[in-house]
Each structure stands twice: as C-alpha cells, then as structure tokens.
Design a protein around this motif. Structure first.
Motif, PDB file in Angstrom:
ATOM      1  N   THR A 201       0.655  -1.380  -0.196  1.00 57.16           N
ATOM      2  CA  THR A 201       0.246   0.094   0.310  1.00 57.16           C
ATOM      3  C   THR A 201       0.897   0.891   0.353  1.00 57.16           C
ATOM      4  O   THR A 201       0.594   2.586  -0.806  1.00 57.16           O
ATOM      5  CB  THR A 201      -0.973   0.157   1.141  1.00 57.16           C
ATOM      6  N   VAL A 202       2.112   1.539   1.236  1.00 58.08           N
ATOM      7  CA  VAL A 202       2.521   2.375   1.002  1.00 58.08           C
ATOM      8  C   VAL A 202       3.126   2.219  -0.846  1.00 58.08           C
ATOM      9  O   VAL A 202       3.890   4.152  -1.117  1.00 58.08           O
ATOM     10  CB  VAL A 202       3.814   2.581   1.899  1.00 58.08           C
ATOM     11  N   GLY A 203       3.617   1.012  -0.903  1.00 62.40           N
ATOM     12  CA  GLY A 203       4.707   1.332  -2.865  1.00 62.40           C
ATOM     13  C   GLY A 203       3.769   2.083  -3.325  1.00 62.40           C
ATOM     14  O   GLY A 203       4.013   2.874  -4.127  1.00 62.40           O
ATOM     15  N   TYR A 204       2.030   1.616  -3.555  1.00 58.13           N
ATOM     16  CA  TYR A 204       1.206   2.115  -4.758  1.00 58.13           C
ATOM     17  C   TYR A 204       0.992   3.845  -4.303  1.00 58.13           C
ATOM     18  O   TYR A 204       1.205   4.754  -5.204  1.00 58.13           O
ATOM     19  CB  TYR A 204      -0.216   1.521  -4.077  1.00 58.13           C
ATOM     20  N   ILE A 205       1.448   4.348  -2.758  1.00 60.36           N
ATOM     21  CA  ILE A 205       0.862   5.946  -2.225  1.00 60.36           C
ATOM     22  C   ILE A 205       2.029   6.516  -2.714  1.00 60.36           C
ATOM     23  O   ILE A 205       2.071   7.388  -3.714  1.00 60.36           O
ATOM     24  CB  ILE A 205       0.601   5.865  -0.449  1.00 60.36           C
ATOM     25  N   MET A 206       3.549   5.707  -2.736  1.00 57.58           N
ATOM     26  CA  MET A 206       4.656   6.510  -2.508  1.00 57.58           C
ATOM     27  C   MET A 206       4.535   6.956  -4.467  1.00 57.58           C
ATOM     28  O   MET A 206       5.275   8.304  -5.001  1.00 57.58           O
ATOM     29  CB  MET A 206       6.203   5.930  -2.114  1.00 57.58           C
ATOM     30  N   THR A 207       4.647   5.649  -4.904  1.00 57.42           N
ATOM     31  CA  THR A 207       4.414   5.660  -6.774  1.00 57.42           C
ATOM     32  C   THR A 207       3.326   7.314  -7.052  1.00 57.42           C
ATOM     33  O   THR A 207       4.058   7.433  -8.031  1.00 57.42           O
ATOM     34  CB  THR A 207       4.080   4.512  -7.195  1.00 57.42           C
ATOM     35  N   LEU A 208       2.440   6.987  -6.811  1.00 50.21           N
ATOM     36  CA  LEU A 208       1.256   7.854  -7.406  1.00 50.21           C
ATOM     37  C   LEU A 208       1.185   9.327  -7.003  1.00 50.21           C
ATOM     38  O   LEU A 208       1.886  10.075  -7.481  1.00 50.21           O
ATOM     39  CB  LEU A 208       0.042   7.746  -6.510  1.00 50.21           C
ATOM     40  N   CYS A 209       2.232   9.718  -5.705  1.00 56.59           N
ATOM     41  CA  CYS A 209       2.786  11.000  -5.019  1.00 56.59           C
ATOM     42  C   CYS A 209       3.871  11.256  -5.477  1.00 56.59           C
ATOM     43  O   CYS A 209       3.585  12.502  -6.256  1.00 56.59           O
ATOM     44  CB  CYS A 209       2.561  11.188  -3.670  1.00 56.59           C
TER      45      CYS A 209
ATOM     46  N   ILE B  69       5.413  15.600 -12.350  1.00 54.51           N
ATOM     47  CA  ILE B  69       3.902  16.057 -13.375  1.00 54.51           C
ATOM     48  C   ILE B  69       4.905  17.764 -12.670  1.00 54.51           C
ATOM     49  O   ILE B  69       4.517  18.462 -13.835  1.00 54.51           O
ATOM     50  CB  ILE B  69       3.240  15.398 -13.186  1.00 54.51           C
ATOM     51  N   ALA B  70       4.376  18.088 -12.046  1.00 57.24           N
ATOM     52  CA  ALA B  70       4.065  19.123 -11.194  1.00 57.24           C
ATOM     53  C   ALA B  70       5.691  20.060 -11.848  1.00 57.24           C
ATOM     54  O   ALA B  70       5.362  21.452 -11.451  1.00 57.24           O
ATOM     55  CB  ALA B  70       3.743  18.931  -9.797  1.00 57.24           C
ATOM     56  N   GLN B  71       6.409  20.252 -11.146  1.00 54.15           N
ATOM     57  CA  GLN B  71       8.138  20.616 -11.478  1.00 54.15           C
ATOM     58  C   GLN B  71       7.622  21.493 -12.638  1.00 54.15           C
ATOM     59  O   GLN B  71       8.094  23.130 -12.817  1.00 54.15           O
ATOM     60  CB  GLN B  71       9.110  19.686 -12.014  1.00 54.15           C
ATOM     61  N   PRO B  72       7.672  21.773 -13.796  1.00 61.28           N
ATOM     62  CA  PRO B  72       7.549  22.610 -14.911  1.00 61.28           C
ATOM     63  C   PRO B  72       6.401  23.459 -14.725  1.00 61.28           C
ATOM     64  O   PRO B  72       7.536  24.495 -14.899  1.00 61.28           O
ATOM     65  CB  PRO B  72       7.236  20.924 -16.264  1.00 61.28           C
ATOM     66  N   PHE B  73       5.191  23.074 -14.276  1.00 58.93           N
ATOM     67  CA  PHE B  73       3.954  24.328 -14.038  1.00 58.93           C
ATOM     68  C   PHE B  73       4.725  24.870 -13.010  1.00 58.93           C
ATOM     69  O   PHE B  73       5.026  26.675 -12.491  1.00 58.93           O
ATOM     70  CB  PHE B  73       2.886  23.737 -13.870  1.00 58.93           C
TER      71      PHE B  73
ATOM     72  N   LEU C  33      -6.989   9.575   1.406  1.00 55.81           N
ATOM     73  CA  LEU C  33      -7.085  11.011   2.203  1.00 55.81           C
ATOM     74  C   LEU C  33      -5.010  10.875   2.422  1.00 55.81           C
ATOM     75  O   LEU C  33      -4.823  12.032   1.912  1.00 55.81           O
ATOM     76  CB  LEU C  33      -7.758  10.993   3.366  1.00 55.81           C
ATOM     77  N   VAL C  34      -4.845   9.779   3.407  1.00 62.70           N
ATOM     78  CA  VAL C  34      -2.698  10.029   3.698  1.00 62.70           C
ATOM     79  C   VAL C  34      -2.637  10.700   1.738  1.00 62.70           C
ATOM     80  O   VAL C  34      -1.819  11.211   2.107  1.00 62.70           O
ATOM     81  CB  VAL C  34      -3.234   8.775   3.838  1.00 62.70           C
ATOM     82  N   ALA C  35      -3.325   9.858   0.932  1.00 59.91           N
ATOM     83  CA  ALA C  35      -2.374   9.727  -0.557  1.00 59.91           C
ATOM     84  C   ALA C  35      -2.233  11.777  -0.593  1.00 59.91           C
ATOM     85  O   ALA C  35      -1.925  12.566  -1.418  1.00 59.91           O
ATOM     86  CB  ALA C  35      -2.705   8.889  -1.526  1.00 59.91           C
ATOM     87  N   ILE C  36      -4.149  12.082  -1.031  1.00 60.65           N
ATOM     88  CA  ILE C  36      -4.187  13.453  -0.973  1.00 60.65           C
ATOM     89  C   ILE C  36      -3.126  13.876  -0.474  1.00 60.65           C
ATOM     90  O   ILE C  36      -2.729  15.319  -0.783  1.00 60.65           O
ATOM     91  CB  ILE C  36      -5.397  13.591  -0.646  1.00 60.65           C
TER      92      ILE C  36
ATOM     93  N   MET D  56       1.843  17.970   0.285  1.00 60.61           N
ATOM     94  CA  MET D  56       2.839  18.711   0.908  1.00 60.61           C
ATOM     95  C   MET D  56       3.714  18.584  -0.115  1.00 60.61           C
ATOM     96  O   MET D  56       4.866  19.624  -0.181  1.00 60.61           O
ATOM     97  CB  MET D  56       3.102  17.810   1.789  1.00 60.61           C
ATOM     98  N   MET D  57       4.030  17.761  -0.872  1.00 58.62           N
ATOM     99  CA  MET D  57       4.487  17.865  -2.345  1.00 58.62           C
ATOM    100  C   MET D  57       4.815  18.761  -3.782  1.00 58.62           C
ATOM    101  O   MET D  57       5.206  19.598  -3.572  1.00 58.62           O
ATOM    102  CB  MET D  57       5.003  16.598  -3.021  1.00 58.62           C
ATOM    103  N   LEU D  58       3.523  19.373  -3.201  1.00 59.75           N
ATOM    104  CA  LEU D  58       2.365  20.624  -4.202  1.00 59.75           C
ATOM    105  C   LEU D  58       3.430  21.778  -3.523  1.00 59.75           C
ATOM    106  O   LEU D  58       4.036  22.758  -4.391  1.00 59.75           O
ATOM    107  CB  LEU D  58       1.770  20.590  -4.489  1.00 59.75           C
ATOM    108  N   ILE D  59       3.727  21.730  -1.754  1.00 61.77           N
ATOM    109  CA  ILE D  59       4.256  23.615  -1.553  1.00 61.77           C
ATOM    110  C   ILE D  59       5.442  23.337  -1.540  1.00 61.77           C
ATOM    111  O   ILE D  59       6.370  23.817  -1.519  1.00 61.77           O
ATOM    112  CB  ILE D  59       3.785  23.291  -0.440  1.00 61.77           C
TER     113      ILE D  59
END
Length: 431
Positions: free
Chosen positions: A275-283, A289-293, A335-338, A343-346
C-alpha cells in the motif's frame, strides 16, 4: 529580457537539457533505491542479535553518512566542472555511480563475512554519496546556463523532474517486484537486482552525456581562482552562506516528505508495504509532473516569490498535516495520499527552481563549485540526517517533535529567501 534564438540553437539547447537530465535521472535512481529497498537488505547486512529499531537506525545512519561525502564530491567535481568543463564532470560522476551500484549488488551478507558486511555497506554508500555530491552542482549549473533566457525556471525544473523521476522509478520497481516476489524472497537476495539495473542504466546514460555541448568558455576556465574554494570563500562567502541557509531547510523538507514519509507511513501509520508503495509511486508521479508548472510560475512571478511561498506555507502546514491529519485519517488511504500530494506540491515551489536559484548567485568561474558545495553542506548537515533523526525521536517517544524542528528550519529559510535578489540573472552569462 527577451533573446532571439534560431531554431537550430533551440534544438541544441533542448537536446542538452535532455542529455543532462537523463543522466541525472539515472544518478538519482541509483541513489534512491537504497531508501526504497533498505527495509529488505537491513537484516542481511546487519548483526542478527540487534533489535529491529537499532538495525533501522544503523541503516539510515549510513544513509545520513553518505551525505557527508557530498561536500568532498562537490569540491572535486565542482573544481573539475569549473576548470575542465561541465560535460567532463557529469561524465565522470555517472561512471562513479555505475561502479558503486555494481559493488552494492555484490555486497556480502553478515552471515558470510560478519562485521565486515555493515562496514562494506558504509564504504559503498560513501562512494555513492561522492558521486551524487558532484552530480547536483554540475547539472544545476549546466541546465541554468543552457536554458533559454526568460524560460530558465521552466527548463531548470527538469532537474527535479528527473530527480523525482529517479525516486518514482525506484518506488515503481519496488511495486513491481512486490507483485511477483514475497518479502522473504526480497530479503533473501532479490534486493540486489535494483542495484544491477541501476548500474546498467548508468552505463547506458554515458552515451547521452558524451554528446553534450559544453557551456564553459575557455576564458572562464582559465580565470584566476576558477573552481577553487579560496576564490569562493574570499569573494563570494556571503552568497555561499545564503545558499547554505535556504538549502538546509529545502533539503530537510525534501527528504522528510519524499524519503522519510515512506518509513512514516509504514512504521507510524501501520500501512502495508505494498500500500505504501502504491501511495509513494502515485505521489511521486504527481510531484514529477508538477515541476515544470512551478518552474513557469517562478519565471513569471520571480524566484524569490516562489521561495517565500515554499518556506512560508510549508512551515505552517508541515506539523498539522504530518503529525495530526495523517494519523487521524490513517484508515482512509486515499486521504493520506492526498495529504502527501499536498505537501509535495508546496515543496515544488522550491524543487522546481532550487538549482537555478543557487546557480544565479555565483559567477561562471566558480558556479559549479559554489552550487555544489553549498548544496552538499546543507544536505550533509540537515537533509541526509532527516530519516535517521526522525527515527531517533520516535525511539524515545517524541516523533512529532521532529516536525516542529522542520518547521523552525523552514522559518529560517523564509528569512534567507527575503535576501534573494528580485532579478538575480545579472549574474548569469549566456554560453
């Protein structure tokens, strides 16, 4: 501010960005597979009579120790980049990473060689730290110099696209391997496979780097004091300390959110490894993807605005999100993933332009050294120690104090960011 480029020059510069970034992807993949697969090689490389917490502290202590090789790597490769070219420095650093990855795959277990096993683990990891210490400064400098004027934030953001991409691939590899192998099989020796893959990928990336266009001029390479610590500390020490100031908090936040959070989700929230692997991969995919924006944001509103947004917002949210909200919503994985994505977007306000902000603070003849050495010092003191320090707080029953410590460092970063010039590109020279 506008500069006209021919179609051929645009293609050449974009090709350079791709070439440098591809090698960066491999370097960081090789570096981060340690963090992703640490849970599986911990028992093989440490003493069996140690309890699990002590083993984890040692393995993450080795992770932290590798960061203390970064200043040495940044000095060596920064000097090489400022005196003999960015290209040569990046080629040599990827070779060192290839060798260290193959050596990691060949490490003997504690059962085979006893106390020599954890010692060899430390030595190989230090070699990886040496390589990455040189990688960051040379790549950040190269990408800042070859990027199109007026769009440097956008192009420089690809350093962290590939850096986070390396993390993403490491996380994705763990998900794939867990789908076909049990935890016991991974602990029995399959943890070696990612390091073999990383070593092979490093060799392949040599091809791209060997064809890069050099951005360092002969004049700058032969300038007095080029690539020397004496020149850096004599004439640019104020900028050096400023960069160390915001790098320390930036690195601490980065490793807390993108590296330690994996351990936090498993050990503190009690989520299953897969489960942690899925969350980290998605996040990490969203983060990449967010970096160029966020790089475009910095191009339009300024580097200082982006840095202030990063340090101010994260100082406010790091504790309530990590220490309160995540444990409260632990049973609701989505919700944990969101929350982690939030945090990663900030964090992206910083990561998308961190290399560029540093590069624009130093003149060409000490740029690679200044960027790399200041980054390495900040990482060694605060970034690499994040997982180990957090686990030590947890071991004594005060895990949440760690997030207060991160928040305080971010407040210091906010003050340092106020000193960033509104238009620092006057330091930049077109190659």
């Amino acid at each position: 501010m506008s500069t006209e480029y021919s179609a051929q020059e645009k293609r050449s510069r974009i090709s350079g960005i791709v070439g440098a970034a591809s090698g960066n992807l491999v370097e960081w993949f090789d570096f981060y597979i340690y963090a992703v697969f640490a849970v599986y090689f911990t028992h093989a490389l440490t003493a069996p009579d140690m309890d699990d917490t002590t083993k984890s502290i040692y393995v993450w202590g080795v992770f932290a120790a590798s960061f203390f090789m970064r200043p040495i790597g940044s000095w060596f490769f920064g000097r090489l980049a400022d005196q003999h070219g960015r290209k040569k420095s990046m080629v040599v650093s990827i070779c060192v990473m290839a060798v260290s990855s193959f050596l990691f795959a060949l490490l003997p277990t504690y059962e085979q060689v006893g106390l020599l096993a954890p010692f060899l683990l430390l030595l190989v990891r230090l070699l990886q730290g040496l390589s990455v210490g040189g990688e960051y400064g040379a790549v950040a400098t190269y990408m800042s110099e070859i990027g199109l004027k007026g769009r440097k934030g956008f192009f420089s953001s690809f350093q962290y696209v590939t850096l986070s991409g390396g993390q993403l691939l490491a996380s994705l590899l763990s998900v794939i391997m867990l789908a076909f192998l049990t935890k016991a099989q991974l602990e029995a020796g399959w943890w070696r496979l990612p390091f073999v893959i990383g070593g092979c990928a490093a060799l392949v990336s040599l091809f791209a780097r060997r064809h890069l266009e050099e951005t360092l001029s002969t004049k700058d390479s032969h300038q007095e004091g080029s690539g020397t610590l004496r020149e850096l500390f004599k004439n640019h020490w104020k900028r050096f300390l400023l960069v160390v100031g915001y790098t320390s908090a930036g690195s601490l936040a980065f490793y807390t959110i993108t590296v330690y959070s994996k351990t936090y989700l498993s050990n503190t929230l009690g989520l299953a490894d897969q489960t942690v692997g899925y969350i980290m991969t998605l996040c990490l995919l969203v983060f990449m993807i967010a970096q160029p924006f966020f790089g475009i944001f910095a191009d339009r509103l300024g580097r200082r605005t982006a840095m202030l947004a990063f340090s101010g917002l994260l100082a406010i949210f790091i504790y309530p999100v990590m220490a309160i909200a995540m444990p409260y919503f632990a049973s609701q994985v989505w919700l944990v993933a969101i929350l982690l994505v939030f945090m990663m977007l900030i964090l992206s306000f910083y990561t998308s332009i961190s290399g560029l902000v540093k590069a624009e603070m130093f003149p060409t003849h000490v740029r690679a050294l200044g960027v790399g050495f200041s980054y390495a010092v900040g990482n060694a003191l605060f970034g690499g120690s994040a997982p180990s320090l957090a686990l030590q707080f947890k071991a004594v029953g005060f895990e949440n104090i760690f997030f207060i410590y991160v928040s305080i460092m971010l407040m210091i970063c906010f003050l340092c960011s106020l000193a960033i010039p509104k238009d620092p590109e006057y330091l930049h020279q077109e190659p």
